[in-house]
Design a protein around this motif. Structure first.
Motif, PDB file in Angstrom:
ATOM      1  N   TYR A   8       0.832  -1.206   0.000  1.00 46.86           N
ATOM      2  CA  TYR A   8       0.000   0.000   0.000  1.00 46.86           C
ATOM      3  C   TYR A   8       0.869   1.260   0.000  1.00 46.86           C
ATOM      4  N   LYS A  10       2.727   4.086  -2.853  1.00 51.69           N
ATOM      5  CA  LYS A  10       2.127   5.020  -3.802  1.00 51.69           C
ATOM      6  C   LYS A  10       1.322   4.294  -4.875  1.00 51.69           C
ATOM      7  N   GLN A  13      -1.942   2.737  -3.335  1.00 48.84           N
ATOM      8  CA  GLN A  13      -2.936   3.774  -3.076  1.00 48.84           C
ATOM      9  C   GLN A  13      -3.589   4.260  -4.370  1.00 48.84           C
TER      10      GLN A  13
END
Length: 239
Positions: A8, A10, A13
């Motif tokens: 999780y 860059k 996300q």
């Protein structure tokens, strides 16, 4: 579709945000810093597919765990391909599904396609030397990038005389130089340059954001469930 996100950072996300826009559900997040969940907490009843973007040192273990849980897995981690044959063997042994790409951008995969065609043509007409240059942000761990390695493999397959690559300036005509640069927050730039005594030709791809990578990973995740075997962007894009 229910997606298990492994990693999780860059990329994770960005994938999560785009997945929501496409109407998908994040079934869970497995990340050293973002959750206490484990891959073993998930089965095909709770996740349709896993998307893995982590670290070279953890990729194989994550893929193995997904395959043993019966989860199709889309892997975007780079720097672990010395273990790729192990992953392929386990996928076949378990009758699982693995999708791997060094770069999930549709544009980059067209770049790979044209790179192979260009290598063959440039060698056919002679007089040119070739080199690869890649530029990434300073946080990128592996060097050269997986994308640069894929480009280099395409050149070596179609440009006789180049037999190996070197992550430095070439020391002999048989070596293909891959020059790696790390600078600021550069998302990713890859340049293949052909040089002769009379001219220079370049094939270049420059990423402007991580969205292109995330979009490709989600396309792969939507395509993979229900298939058995090891796949890549050539199959997805029919190149």
């Amino acid at each position: 579709m229910k997606i298990l996100l492994i990693g999780y950072g860059k990329m994770g996300q960005t994938i999560a945000a785009l997945a929501a826009q496409r109407g998908h559900e994040i079934a869970g997040i497995v990340d050293l810093h973002a959750s206490q969940l484990n891959i073993s907490d998930f089965t095909p009843a709770t996740a349709d597919v896993a998307i893995e973007f982590t670290h070279p040192d953890s990729a194989l273990a994550n893929i193995t765990a997904c395959l043993r849980q019966g989860l199709p897995v889309v892997c975007g981690s780079t720097g672990w391909l010395h273990h790729f044959d192990e992953a392929k063997s386990l996928t076949a042994e378990l009758g699982g599904s693995l999708f791997y790409a060094s770069n999930y951008s549709v544009g980059v995969n067209l770049f790979f396609h044209f790179n192979e065609y260009m290598a063959a043509k440039m060698h056919q007409f002679g007089g040119y030397d070739v080199a690869v240059r890649e530029i990434h942000h300073t946080h990128k761990i592996d060097q050269p990038s997986g994308t640069a390695l894929t480009a280099a493999e395409g050149i070596l397959a179609h440009f006789p005389g180049k037999t190996t690559w070197r992550n430095a300036p070439a020391e002999s005509p048989a070596e293909l130089a891959i020059i790696s640069e790390r600078s600021g927050e550069v998302v990713g730039t890859h340049i293949v340059t052909y040089t002769s005594g009379v001219d220079t030709l370049e094939l270049k791809h420059e990423a402007h954001s991580r969205e292109g990578f995330a979009q490709g990973a989600l396309l792969a995740a939507e395509w993979l469930p229900g298939r058995t075997g090891v796949f890549g962007m050539k199959e997805l894009l029919d190149l």
